[in-house]
Write a protein that holds these residues in place. Structure first.
Motif, short mmCIF file in Angstrom:
data_model
loop_
_atom_site.label_atom_id
_atom_site.label_comp_id
_atom_site.label_asym_id
_atom_site.label_seq_id
_atom_site.Cartn_x
_atom_site.Cartn_y
_atom_site.Cartn_z
N ALA A 152 0.83 -1.20 0.00
CA ALA A 152 0.00 0.00 0.00
C ALA A 152 0.87 1.25 0.00
N ALA A 153 1.92 1.25 0.82
CA ALA A 153 2.82 2.41 0.87
C ALA A 153 3.47 2.64 -0.49
N LEU A 154 3.89 1.56 -1.14
CA LEU A 154 4.51 1.69 -2.46
C LEU A 154 3.52 2.21 -3.49
N LEU A 155 2.27 1.78 -3.40
CA LEU A 155 1.25 2.28 -4.32
C LEU A 155 1.06 3.78 -4.15
N VAL A 156 0.99 4.23 -2.90
CA VAL A 156 0.82 5.66 -2.64
C VAL A 156 2.03 6.44 -3.16
N SER A 157 3.22 5.88 -2.98
CA SER A 157 4.43 6.57 -3.45
C SER A 157 4.46 6.70 -4.97
#
Length: 345
Positions: A152-157
């Motif tokens: 999820a963090a990578l998607l937001v980034s």
């Protein structure tokens, strides 16, 4: 070599949710260490406890568990308990974030007990939420929940502004009726986190490290071959000592990694909670307090990959968590994989 994930800041937890069988059906009450025995062993439970040499509070004596959440009624035709739990937790997290399901851009679901082998539980959840968000599952055994949060963090980034993470387990439905030990230990539950973009803020994934060890022995897993065989039951087999030793090695590596990437300084330590002994070992290795994990284990039993998401939810609900405080999360999963994360609120 282990994987080192760079920091992904500007990511915030906008809302969280949890769901247990009693949230879906009020008749599905949690079973404590007194009410569980007639359900699991029938009318002769006292004699069976005597034969085994157990006290009624055996689950607390052995693992630190005083209550567990299980389904006693089968799911309705065409539905599954895992989907119902995931949907309830998801709706709660979305509501607490002040979002609508149609605003979601991605859904990441973690589970090791999916209701369907070859289709995506995340896609089915997206359908139930009536959203056209991208949807995919993450499978890494007990480590799946933390892997989903990392994704999820990578998607937001990479420009995705609103991601829903759901971790759901229904291990008791995959246990043999006479596997009393694991039926006492494991629970059915789901946790969810609404992960949103927060440009310019210093919250989010500070550091992460992940790896694996070469497992030996018989794993705690469902050994059924695929395609399914008509004469084979798809239920968990218990782990043997050699495999538990592999898990112990992975556990030590995850905690060592957390101590390194956190530089020994975090505000809350959230280790994957399986047994009290394992959590006490985590305290010995790290020096960090394990109170939150012990509380989760005591009240909910082992909830598999949903455990860390549920711990984060409980911490957010307690109102103790302050902006800029850091969480240290560690987990292991079948295979044997492990991961450590430092997350800043």
């Amino acid at each position: 070599m282990t994987a080192h994930l760079r920091s992904v800041l500007g990511v915030r937890i906008a809302g969280s949710g949890a769901a247990f069988p009693s949230d879906i059906d009020p008749n599905e009450v949690a079973l404590d260490n007194e009410t569980v025995w007639p359900v699991f062993l029938g009318e002769g439970w006292r004699a069976e406890l005597k034969r085994r040499g157990w006290r009624a509070d055996h689950a607390n004596d052995a693992w630190g568990v005083r209550r567990r959440h299980v389904w006693r009624r089968p799911a309705a035709p065409g539905s599954s308990h895992a989907e119902a739990l995931a949907l309830a937790a998801a709706r709660s997290a979305i509501d607490r974030a002040g979002w609508t399901a149609r605003e979601l851009q991605a859904i990441v679901v973690a589970t090791s007990t999916p209701p369907h082998i070859s289709s995506s539980l995340a896609a089915r959840l997206a359908g139930a939420l009536e959203t056209d968000a991208a949807a995919f599952d993450v499978r890494a055994g007990g480590a799946s929940g933390l892997a989903a949060l990392s994704q999820a963090a990578l998607l937001v980034s990479n420009g995705v502004e609103r991601v829903l993470v759901v971790a759901v387990e229904s291990v008791p439905e995959f246990l043999e009726p006479d596997d009393i030990k694991n039926r006492l230990l494991f629970s059915c539950a789901a946790g969810a986190l609404a992960i949103g973009a927060a440009p310019g803020e210093q919250c989010g994934l500070v550091a992460s490290r992940a790896g694996r060890v070469q497992a030996t022995g018989q794993a705690f897993t469902i050994p059924g071959s695929l395609p399914p065989q008509a004469d084979q039951r798809y239920t968990f087999q218990d782990a043997d000592p050699a495999y538990l030793e592999s898990l112990g090695e992975a556990w030590g590596l995850s905690i060592e990694a957390l101590c390194e990437i956190s530089r020994g300084s975090i505000d809350y330590f959230l280790p994957y909670a399986v047994t009290r002994g394992q959590l006490e070992r985590a305290h010995e290795l790290s020096g960090f307090e394990v109170t939150l994990a012990l509380d989760s284990l005591r009240e909910n039993g082992c909830t598999g990959c949903a455990n860390l998401v549920l711990q984060v939810h409980a911490l957010l609900e307690s109102s103790e968590l302050l902006s800029a405080q850091t969480l240290g999360l560690v987990t292991v999963g079948g295979g044997v994989s492990w991961q450590a994360i430092v997350w800043r609120i």
